[in-house]
Scaffold this active site. Structure first.
Site, mmCIF file in Angstrom:
data_model
loop_
_atom_site.group_PDB
_atom_site.id
_atom_site.type_symbol
_atom_site.label_atom_id
_atom_site.label_comp_id
_atom_site.label_asym_id
_atom_site.label_seq_id
_atom_site.Cartn_x
_atom_site.Cartn_y
_atom_site.Cartn_z
ATOM 1 N N HIS A 169 0.811 -1.223 0.000
ATOM 2 C CA HIS A 169 0.000 0.000 0.000
ATOM 3 C C HIS A 169 0.840 1.266 0.000
ATOM 4 C CE1 HIS A 169 -4.043 -1.796 0.817
ATOM 5 N NE2 HIS A 169 -3.252 -2.826 1.062
ATOM 6 N N ASP A 383 3.519 9.607 -0.811
ATOM 7 C CA ASP A 383 2.312 8.875 -0.415
ATOM 8 C C ASP A 383 2.058 7.772 -1.440
ATOM 9 O OD1 ASP A 383 -0.002 8.329 1.021
ATOM 10 O OD2 ASP A 383 -0.633 10.430 1.101
HETATM 11 P P1 ADQ Z 1 -2.951 6.304 4.739
HETATM 12 O O1 ADQ Z 1 -1.556 6.781 4.887
HETATM 13 O O2 ADQ Z 1 -3.701 6.121 5.988
HETATM 14 O O3 ADQ Z 1 -3.023 4.956 3.873
HETATM 15 P P2 ADQ Z 1 -4.937 7.643 2.883
HETATM 16 O O4 ADQ Z 1 -4.818 6.927 1.589
HETATM 17 O O5 ADQ Z 1 -5.148 9.104 2.736
HETATM 18 O O6 ADQ Z 1 -3.656 7.452 3.805
HETATM 19 O O7 ADQ Z 1 -6.139 7.030 3.678
HETATM 20 C C1 ADQ Z 1 -6.612 7.612 4.854
HETATM 21 C C2 ADQ Z 1 -8.056 7.187 5.100
HETATM 22 O O8 ADQ Z 1 -8.407 7.555 6.431
HETATM 23 C C3 ADQ Z 1 -9.036 7.893 4.173
HETATM 24 O O9 ADQ Z 1 -10.045 6.994 3.810
HETATM 25 C C4 ADQ Z 1 -9.601 9.037 5.043
HETATM 26 O O10 ADQ Z 1 -10.928 9.394 4.737
HETATM 27 C C5 ADQ Z 1 -9.523 8.441 6.424
HETATM 28 N N1 ADQ Z 1 -9.295 9.491 7.435
HETATM 29 C C6 ADQ Z 1 -8.239 10.326 7.528
HETATM 30 N N2 ADQ Z 1 -8.372 11.158 8.573
HETATM 31 C C7 ADQ Z 1 -9.542 10.841 9.175
HETATM 32 C C8 ADQ Z 1 -10.238 11.323 10.314
HETATM 33 N N3 ADQ Z 1 -9.758 12.299 11.088
HETATM 34 N N4 ADQ Z 1 -11.422 10.747 10.608
HETATM 35 C C9 ADQ Z 1 -11.907 9.746 9.852
HETATM 36 N N5 ADQ Z 1 -11.294 9.250 8.776
HETATM 37 C C10 ADQ Z 1 -10.121 9.778 8.437
HETATM 38 C C11 ADQ Z 1 -2.076 4.042 3.289
HETATM 39 C C12 ADQ Z 1 -1.061 4.686 2.344
HETATM 40 C C13 ADQ Z 1 -1.776 5.485 1.271
HETATM 41 C C14 ADQ Z 1 -2.758 4.572 0.510
HETATM 42 C C15 ADQ Z 1 -3.643 3.807 1.482
HETATM 43 C C16 ADQ Z 1 -4.462 2.742 0.754
HETATM 44 O O11 ADQ Z 1 -0.158 5.501 3.077
HETATM 45 O O12 ADQ Z 1 -0.848 6.050 0.365
HETATM 46 O O13 ADQ Z 1 -3.573 5.365 -0.320
HETATM 47 O O14 ADQ Z 1 -2.864 3.143 2.479
HETATM 48 O O15 ADQ Z 1 -3.673 1.867 0.018
#
Ligand code: ADQ
Length: 484
Positions: A169, A383
């Site tokens: 991921h 990311d």
């Molecule tokens: P993350 O680094 O966690 O994931 P991201 O892809 O942005 O990053 O996913 C975060 C998720 O958490 C999103 O669905 C978002 O809506 C949710 N979220 C964030 N802050 C929140 C809050 N305060 N309350 C509720 N929900 C919140 C890792 C990798 C990424 C990759 C994903 C999936 O680092 O690059 O996209 O896995 O493979």
């Protein structure tokens, strides 16, 4: 989804991830139960699980606790036990103190400790053994992420009958960085135990194939790695390519369409004092997400009066993350100091230009925030993908709103109509923020239409089917070859 049976060719699906996709709920009378955690991986495979069922192997999130396997709907959860020491060395240590920074451009310095590595090997073996004990004959095992990179090879040795997939991921680093890792060859050999290795972006896959050729006796033919026969194992091939992950776009759009969500979005703007522009950042509080750079650019624009502090609000939602790891504690302190200083210097009695929220929100509240925001700032230094960018786009059926997106997020490959930025370039960030606040509605519409097409064309169902489809076709080709 059509043709679901074909996705695994009728084989059992075993998902393997560090954390099980469930949270424990404690009722008022003290009894506990489990419910699936909203969002994340489980939504990606939900339609498949509903039809085919699945087994899920992972840690339940509590230390030193033995939990018997249990079922939720058509899912059988198989908890792997982790001790306090395992969490410290395998999870906080090697996974989040070594691999996470190394795989994200060494934004923070990775630490290399032999006792962390030894525990990583041991815990990976525990996961592999649990899958080996529980998987049905000929099952399809889909292993997730950087915490479990040794599991594919360990599992293949124990259960050669399984079809094994691995999805990373996070980014896979360029060779010049990966080579720092004292255990680089073991990681590559661990991954090569899979039949399919999935990455977020094309450069991740290219880097992996180049490194694999350098450190093992394999040869890359396009996306396929050819492994020669050894005295213990026949020759085989491994598909190593990009499978960019996505979101359940229709589910986000459905929440965005509800009158109560739209009402809540209006309330949020009103609570913020109905400013002309609402900017939004949503991230885990992680040093890879570029929050400090973003706040610096915002602060300079206010200081130079390029934007009017009384008529703009930046809402920065930062969900708590890895608070046991030093670098994360330090980041939190720095961000919170900046927030206080910025509002102290640029705010007035009635108005703070920066609203900082350090907590998690429900899906409904997140969508209302997306609808309330004129501009979404997604500016990570690195990311894997970034789902927040895709969620914003999926919610904006009104085709309004501007996405400022880092070139260093995987999402930039698909969301080419965003305002793409280099997050290290503070002047460039400032220019993009200004352009976003002044963008004409027609341009917003044109860009949003392009991005919405991209998110709808590749949603999470598409991602999961593409990955499982390639695993299944490999196992079928192999079965045919063995039969002849
Ligand atoms: P993350 O680094 O966690 O994931 P991201 O892809 O942005 O990053 O996913 C975060 C998720 O958490 C999103 O669905 C978002 O809506 C949710 N979220 C964030 N802050 C929140 C809050 N305060 N309350 C509720 N929900 C919140 C890792 C990798 C990424 C990759 C994903 C999936 O680092 O690059 O996209 O896995 O493979």
């Amino acid at each position: 989804m059509t043709g679901m049976q074909d996705l695994t060719g009728g084989r059992e699906l075993v998902m393997v991830s560090n954390r099980l996709p469930v949270d424990r709920v404690v009722a008022a009378d003290g009894t506990t139960s489990w419910r699936t955690s909203p969002g994340g991986l489980v939504t990606a495979v939900e339609p498949i699980v509903e039809q085919l069922g699945c087994v899920w192997v992972g840690w339940a999130g509590s230390e030193d606790e033995h939990i018997e396997p249990f079922e939720i709907g058509r899912m059988r959860l198989e908890p792997v036990e982790l001790s306090h020491d395992d969490v410290e060395r395998y999870y906080e240590g090697f996974s989040n103190g070594t691999l996470w920074p190394l795989y994200h451009d060494v934004i923070a310095p990775p630490e290399y400790h032999r006792h962390w590595w030894d525990r990583y090997v041991k815990v990976n073996r525990r996961f592999a053994e649990r899958v080996a004990e529980t998987a049905a004959q000929g099952a399809v095992a889909w292993i997730h992420d950087y915490q479990l990179q040794l599991v594919p090879a360990m599992l293949r040795e124990l259960r050669p009958d399984l079809t094994i997939g691995f999805f990373l991921h996070i980014p896979f680093p360029p060779r010049g960085l990966f080579e720092q890792l004292p255990w680089r060859r073991s990681i590559i050999q661990g991954l090569l135990g899979a039949d399919v290795i999935g990455f977020q972006r094309v450069p991740d896959a290219i880097s992996f194939r180049t490194i694999a050729e350098r450190y093992t006796h394999t040869q890359a033919l396009g996306n396929t790695m050819v492994l020669p026969a050894t005295p213990d194992a026949p020759g085989r091939t491994v598909l190593a390519q990009e499978f960019p992950i996505s979101i359940d776009a229709a589910a986000f759009a459905e929440v965005a369409r509800r009158p109560e969500t739209q009402q809540r979005a209006r309330e949020i703007r009103a609570e913020l004092g109905d400013p002309k522009t609402v900017m939004l950042g949503v991230d885990r509080l992680d040093y890879t997400k570029g929050i400090r750079h973003r706040l610096k650019a915002f602060d300079e624009l206010l200081a130079d009066d390029e934007i009017d502090a009384s008529n703009i609000v930046l809402v920065q939602v930062a969900s708590p993350s890895r608070e046991q790891v030093d670098a994360y504690r330090q980041l939190r302190n720095e961000v919170e100091l900046t927030v206080g200083r910025l509002n102290g210097e640029r705010g007035t009695i009635g108005h703070s230009p920066l609203v900082y929220l350090h907590r998690g929100y429900s899906r409904e509240e997140m969508v209302a925030l997306y609808l309330a925001a004129d501009v979404l700032l997604v500016t990570p230094l690195r990311d894997g993908m970034n789902l927040v960018a895709k969620e914003y786009v999926a919610c904006r059926e009104d085709e309004q709103g501007v996405l400022v997106l880092s070139e260093f997020a995987g999402a930039a490959d698909e969301l080419k109509d965003a305002l793409l930025v280099n997050p290290h370039d503070i002047e460039g960030l400032k220019a993009a923020f200004l352009r976003a606040t002044h963008m004409p509605q027609e341009e917003q519409r044109r860009r949003m239409q392009g991005m919405r097409r991209a998110v709808h064309d590749n949603d999470v169902e598409h991602w999961a089917s593409a990955f499982l489809g390639s695993m299944t076709s490999i196992s079928e080709t192999r079965a045919t070859a063995q039969a002849n």
